[in-house]
Design an enzyme around this catalytic site. Structure first.
Site, PDB file in Angstrom:
ATOM      1  CB  CYS A  77      -0.165   2.260   2.283  1.00 26.51           C
ATOM      2  SG  CYS A  77       0.614   3.345   3.503  1.00 26.51           S
ATOM      3  CG  HIS A 164       2.767  -1.799   3.434  1.00 21.63           C
ATOM      4  ND1 HIS A 164       2.974  -1.347   2.151  1.00 21.63           N
ATOM      5  CD2 HIS A 164       2.745  -0.692   4.225  1.00 21.63           C
ATOM      6  CE1 HIS A 164       3.094  -0.028   2.158  1.00 21.63           C
ATOM      7  NE2 HIS A 164       2.951   0.395   3.406  1.00 21.63           N
ATOM      8  CD  GLU A 166       3.373  -4.466   0.249  1.00 12.82           C
ATOM      9  OE1 GLU A 166       3.735  -3.287   0.112  1.00 12.82           O
ATOM     10  OE2 GLU A 166       2.205  -4.792   0.548  1.00 12.82           O
TER      11      GLU A 166
END
EC number: 6.3.5.2
Length: 507
Positions: A77, A164, A166
């Site tokens: 990001c 993202h 995660e």
């Protein structure tokens, strides 16, 4: 110990990212973007996301030391945008923001996308976008809006993604991290939570030595694990203090006292401070102020108890990392969501030194540590319960009447979930009292009563959550029992908000 270094640029997901790395059996260390950097034993570097634009005057930067370290780098990001700008690419705002679920298409081969489908959904959260990649870099994927979602230079070992990995909403996110950590960085994964337990016990011993400590014991998972972990380190020099602030669930005081004496044999003192807390909260309606007041009163009670113990210098708290993140303590650029009583409510003139042995762990990791320590299941798998308790589940001002009503409602909801086998299927469930009266019918008469909201969510680490799909027949049973058994309630509603955009707790 070999590790992945995570550089935090202020993303709410930074520690979640670190957790995902640990889940892969690799130790991860989080540092702030402007901290002094040691690359000893570092085998790869990940740059987190963040709320800034790379064109802001005070935007966080990346050092040449990192870029020239000849270590694999993954920019996520903001980290991707930062690398693009730093190396001669172009970052712009074109009025097309991407938030939430977004479909991307892989356009070129990449070690990062090994064994991953050519099209999949990811989780985006950005306004700025890379419109031109640096020289000698190649684009490896685009979104359905034709926006660059990843690029890389394999020979330089630099990989960048706009989404993202995660976050659980990103499909194959763990596989992407695994490809980076194992495939690109060459780490096999041998670190475990057992290592954490051993290191933390030693750390607590070294910190406290032969001094005494007290722990803010609530009976919940976090404080229970923190208590046992600390007890393993300093033994009987730990005294457990259980404060009954009046905002606990029905019969909780008796249950906590019995459980901890039967199962754990701790030196436990119960302090009845109900009147003290209620008087401090009289007239208070703002949720942030509630948390601050409760946090400060907790500390004052503990200080008074500690003074009774000669040589007591330390206060142990069961703070976990989701608490820290939501209190905006995880990074200098993180935006504040709300304060946590263990973090944001600490008075500046506190007389005790704070030790938070679990502050690097998420809820599921805390439970795993508890299993390693041998805690019973009924303690480890209780639903999370906030330190301020029912005080932040009553909207507006708190009084004895509202507390009594909410305790009854919450008890009915939780017991019904247990009786129907749903308690262990959801991550957290509770009731909220809304101090707005609506019309109802009792017998042949009109009546006015409060609204009770039921909240049940599915999650793993508490950073994101979906509302639980509890069967309608169970919700019907709960609603019927509440309106029949609690005369002050005329209406029951079910909260179907996910996190984000909502938080799990209402206040």
């Amino acid at each position: 110990m070999e590790k992945i270094l995570v550089i935090d640029y202020g993303s709410q997901y930074t520690q979640l990212l670190a957790k995902r790395i640990r889940d892969l059996g690799v130790f991860s260390e989080v540092i702030q973007y402007d901290d002094n950097i040691s690359l000893s034993n570092v085998k790869g570097i990940i740059l987190s996301g963040g709320p800034d634009s790379v064109y802001n005057i005070d935007a966080p930067d990346i050092s040449d030391e990192i870029l020239n370290a000849e270590l694999p780098i993954l920019g996520i990001c903001y980290g991707m945008q930062l690398i693009a700008k730093k190396l001669g690419g172009k970052v712009e705002q074109r009025g097309i923001a991407e938030y939430g679920k977004t479909k991307i298409n892989i356009t070129d081969q990449s070690l990062l996308f090994k064994k991953i489908p050519s099209t999949f959904n990811v989780w985006m959260s950005h306004k700025d976008m890379v419109t031109k990649v640096p020289e000698k870099f190649k684009i490896t994927s685009l979104t359905s809006n034709n926006i660059i979602s990843s690029f890389e230079n394999e020979s330089e070992n630099i990989y960048c993604i706009q989404f993202h990995p995660e976050v659980r909403h990103t499909e194959f996110g763990i596989d992407i991290l695994k490809n980076f950590i194992q495939g690109i960085c060459g780490l096999k994964g041998s670190w475990t939570l057992m290592d954490f337990v051993e290191n933390k016990i030693k750390e607590i011993k070294d910190t406290i030595g032969d001094k005494k400590a007290i722990i803010a014991l609530s009976g919940g998972v976090d404080s229970s694990v923190a208590a046992v972990l600390t007890h393993r380190a300093i033994g009987n020099n730990l005294k457990a203090i259980f404060v009954n602030h009046g905002f606990l669930r029905m019969n909780e005081v008796e249950e906590v006292e019995s459980t901890f004496r039967d199962y754990m044999g701790l030196n436990l003192t119960t302090v009845d401070a109900q009147e003290r807390f209620l008087s401090k909260l009289k007239g208070v309606t703002d949720p942030e102020q509630k948390r601050k007041i409760i946090g400060e009163e907790f500390i004052r009670v503990f200080e008074q108890e500690a003074k009774k113990e000669e040589g007591c210098e330390y206060l142990i708290q069961g703070t976990i990392y989701s608490d820290v993140i939501e209190s905006a303590k995880s990074g200098k650029k993180t935006f504040k969501i709300k304060s946590h009583h263990n973090v944001g409510g600490l008075p500046e003139d506190i007389d005790l030194k704070i030790v938070e042995p679990l502050k690097e762990l998420f809820k599921d990791e805390v439970r795993s540590v508890g299993e390693i320590l041998g805690l019973p299941r009924e303690i480890l798998y209780r639903h999370p319960f906030p330190g301020p308790g029912l005080a932040i589940r009553i909207m507006g001002e708190i009084n004895d009447e509202k507390l009594t009503i909410l305790k009854k409602v919450d008890n009915i909801f939780i017991n019904t979930l247990k009786e129907t086998g749903w308690y262990d299927k959801v991550w957290q469930a509770f009731a909220v009292l809304i101090p707005v009266k609506t019309v109802g019918i009792t017998g042949d008469k009109r009546s006015y009563g409060y609204v009770a909201a039921l909240r049940s969510v599915d999650s793993v680490e508490g950073m994101t959550a979906d509302w639980s799909k509890v069967p309608f027949e169970i919700l019907d049973l709960v609603s019927s029992r509440i309106t029949n058994e609690v005369e002050e309630i005329t209406r029951v509603v079910y909260d179907i908000s996910s996190k984000p955009p909502a938080t799990i707790e209402w206040e």
